[in-house]
Design an enzyme around this catalytic site. Structure first.
Site, PDB file in Angstrom:
ATOM      1  N   ASP A 102       7.358  63.197  15.057  1.00  0.00           N
ATOM      2  CA  ASP A 102       7.624  64.140  13.967  1.00  0.00           C
ATOM      3  C   ASP A 102       6.817  65.425  14.166  1.00  0.00           C
ATOM      4  O   ASP A 102       7.313  66.523  13.975  1.00  0.00           O
ATOM      5  CB  ASP A 102       7.268  63.518  12.611  1.00  0.00           C
ATOM      6  CG  ASP A 102       8.238  62.396  12.247  1.00  0.00           C
ATOM      7  OD1 ASP A 102       9.309  62.325  12.888  1.00  0.00           O
ATOM      8  OD2 ASP A 102       7.924  61.597  11.357  1.00  0.00           O
ATOM      9  N   SER A 154       3.562  56.985  18.421  1.00  0.00           N
ATOM     10  CA  SER A 154       4.038  56.615  17.078  1.00  0.00           C
ATOM     11  C   SER A 154       5.098  57.592  16.585  1.00  0.00           C
ATOM     12  O   SER A 154       5.264  58.680  17.139  1.00  0.00           O
ATOM     13  CB  SER A 154       2.861  56.620  16.104  1.00  0.00           C
ATOM     14  OG  SER A 154       2.488  57.960  15.829  1.00  0.00           O
ATOM     15  N   LYS A 155       5.756  57.188  15.517  1.00  0.00           N
ATOM     16  CA  LYS A 155       6.771  58.052  14.903  1.00  0.00           C
ATOM     17  C   LYS A 155       6.131  59.369  14.474  1.00  0.00           C
ATOM     18  O   LYS A 155       6.733  60.428  14.582  1.00  0.00           O
ATOM     19  CB  LYS A 155       7.390  57.330  13.699  1.00  0.00           C
ATOM     20  CG  LYS A 155       8.337  58.220  12.898  1.00  0.00           C
ATOM     21  CD  LYS A 155       9.206  57.423  11.962  1.00  0.00           C
ATOM     22  CE  LYS A 155      10.244  58.262  11.262  1.00  0.00           C
ATOM     23  NZ  LYS A 155       9.697  59.324  10.402  1.00  0.00           N
ATOM     24  N   ARG A 156       4.889  59.275  14.007  1.00  0.00           N
ATOM     25  CA  ARG A 156       4.197  60.486  13.558  1.00  0.00           C
ATOM     26  C   ARG A 156       4.046  61.505  14.695  1.00  0.00           C
ATOM     27  O   ARG A 156       4.213  62.701  14.500  1.00  0.00           O
ATOM     28  CB  ARG A 156       2.830  60.109  12.976  1.00  0.00           C
ATOM     29  CG  ARG A 156       2.274  61.138  12.052  1.00  0.00           C
ATOM     30  CD  ARG A 156       1.751  60.565  10.730  1.00  0.00           C
ATOM     31  NE  ARG A 156       0.920  59.392  10.926  1.00  0.00           N
ATOM     32  CZ  ARG A 156      -0.388  59.439  11.154  1.00  0.00           C
ATOM     33  NH1 ARG A 156      -1.027  60.589  11.250  1.00  0.00           N
ATOM     34  NH2 ARG A 156      -1.077  58.324  11.282  1.00  0.00           N
TER      35      ARG A 156
END
Ligand code: GLU
Length: 510
Positions: free
Chosen positions: A270, A265-267
């Protein structure tokens, strides 16, 4: 007769394209090219709720950057145009009605309040609510209402949907090119909405099947998250009577988090500092996301890395050009299990491509950074310097730090190196070396090396001490390539000038 291979990448423009989506596009492309077939780009934008401005342009630009060429589709055109589903909206109602007439689908007029009530009742009984054969006749549908009432409701503009009438207790046998045979009992499935009167648009399932049929798609290669829809899709082909030309299916494994469990995921990106999108993205509301392109990855490296996340060539080879991927790709080497994303491996691939770039390619990529630092040099010089240091770089952005001393003479000297080497006999020997260098006419790498080494050996000087004081003078620090790469690049005059500067401005430490 062998069927022409026609595959499609069919993203919905709901945001930036995730790298999992890029991999799906890539596998479609490799498969198409391997079989001499066609790659189609269809934009599935019938869900107006999830439509995001700019997402389609992002998808097209991402594919372009990756070198994934589209033969037919949005932005290209082709015999089945338009390829954007919102522009094909007139096509679908006819097909939805065809299913109603054949008894494979029905009109449903239920309101959300009615549905809520049923859901509530189911929950009270401790069951999960499903819109299926158990409820379709309890709600106002064309299965429970008389025909004239159905017609009247439609005529007066009541809100309706058309739902698929999922058969009860039937085993659907399916085949997936990656997973093999799969079976599902239809009683576990619900009656999916196919068409909505509210916006006069089909849902994904109907539009997808109708378009795959009309566009003569031979193979559907898509993410694993669509596997649960496969029984419905099989049944839709049957309901339409299109089984003969039904495409073959291949569902690709998920891209997993670096830690293994769950979808990437993008998380995750990040948190761990890597992009999960091909390009930088700014949403209409101003949220941003990192992209491989802007983070300095080469498209070839990015593609190479993605290709190997879920597919393997069956050999030890890791570096593949697009053409090599096309030649080697086959669906039977795509794995069933999820592929764990490894951020370090992405960097490793980039470094490999960096090391293989020619000086001319490097020059073009390095020039902007040089200009930014006020360095005006020709491509030959820029390429030569980048070429000397490329083995130590992962990204083009690393090059400036690795090479700045080629262009700018040190004015300060690294403390640690000074303490270590600017003492004892070294300053006097560097002064002597200066005279040796001053006497060399041919300042080429080989000649300088030969003469200086001869001089060091003749005097039995410690090689490391001498070379490190020379490095201090020319680089100002303990880093850099072989010393003769530096002297030959700087030339005699600049080499002597830098030595003089050290000799004249820094007092030896003892
Ligand atoms: N529009 C679907 C998506 O966004 C396409 C799925 C399919 O390839 O059938 O993934």
């Amino acid at each position: 007769m062998k069927r022409e291979v026609r595959v499609r990448f069919a993203p919905s423009p709901t945001g930036p394209l995730h790298i999992g989506g890029v991999r799906t596009a890539l596998y479609n492309y490799l498969f198409a090219r391997h079989h001499g077939g066609k790659m189609i780009l269809r934009i599935e934008d019938t869900d107006s709720q999830r439509f995001v401005e700019g997402a389609e342009a992002y998808i097209i630009e991402s594919l372009r950057w990756c070198g994934i060429e589209i033969d037919e589709g949005v932005g290209v055109g082709g015999p089945h145009a338009p390829y954007r589903q919102s522009e094909r909206r007139d096509i679908y109602l006819k097909y939805a009605k065809q299913l109603v007439d054949a008894g494979w689908a029905y009109y449903a007029f239920d309101t959300s309040a009615e549905l809520e009530a049923l859901r509530h009742k189911a929950e009270e009984r401790g069951e999960t609510f499903a819109y299926n054969y158990t409820v379709r006749t309890q709600l106002p549908t064309s299965l429970s209402l008389p025909k004239d009432e159905v017609d009247a409701r439609i005529a007066r503009g009541d809100v309706w949907v058309i739902r698929f009438k999922m058969p009860e207790n039937e085993i659907v046998k399916m085949h997936d090119l990656i997973r093999g045979d799969v079976e599902v009992n239809t009683s576990t499935l619900d009656d999916k909405v196919l068409y909505k009167s509210v916006d006069a648009l089909p849902t994904y399932h109907l539009a997808n099947i109708v378009d795959d049929h009309l566009m003569e798609i031979s193979h559907v290669i898509r993410g694993e998250e669509w596997l649960p829809s496969l029984p419905l899709h099989y049944l839709l082909y049957r309901a339409f009577g299109w089984e003969e030309s039904q495409p073959e299916f291949a569902h690709l494994p998920l891209l997993l988090k670096p830690t293994g469990g769950g979808k990437l995921s993008k998380r995750d990106g990040d948190k761990m500092g890597f992009p999960v999108f091909p390009l930088y993205w700014v949403s209409p509301t101003g949220e941003t996301a990192h992209g491989y392109r802007e983070d300095g990855y080469f498209p070839e490296a990015f593609i190479n890395m993605l290709a190997l996340l879920g597919w393997n060539p069956g050999t030890e080879q890791e570096i593949f050009s697009m053409q090599e991927l096309i030649d080697a790709f086959s669906l039977d080497r795509v794995s069933k299990s999820g592929a764990r994303f490894q951020p370090d491996k992405a960097k490793w691939f980039n470094a490999q491509y960096m090391h293989h770039k020619s000086d001319a390619e490097l020059a073009a990529l390095f020039q902007p950074a040089l200009k930014e630092h006020g360095i005006e040099v020709g491509d030959e010089v820029a390429g030569r310097v980048a070429g000397i240091m490329k083995e130590r770089a992962t990204f083009i952005s690393d090059l400036w730090n690795l090479t700045s001393y080629f262009f700018i003479a040190p004015i300060e000297y690294e403390e640690k190196q000074l303490k270590k080497y600017w003492k004892g006999e070294n300053p006097a020997r560097l002064a002597a070396l200066r005279e040796v260098l001053a006497g060399i006419d041919d300042f080429s790498l080989e000649n300088t090396e030969r003469i200086v080494h001869g001089w060091i050996e003749q005097h039995e000087y410690p090689m490391g001490q001498i070379m490190n004081s020379l490095r201090l003078a020319l680089v100002g620090a303990g880093k850099g390539p072989g010393m003769y790469d530096v002297t030959s690049f700087l030339g005699k005059e600049e080499t002597l000038r830098r030595i003089d500067h050290l000799l004249n401005t820094v007092k030896p430490l003892e």
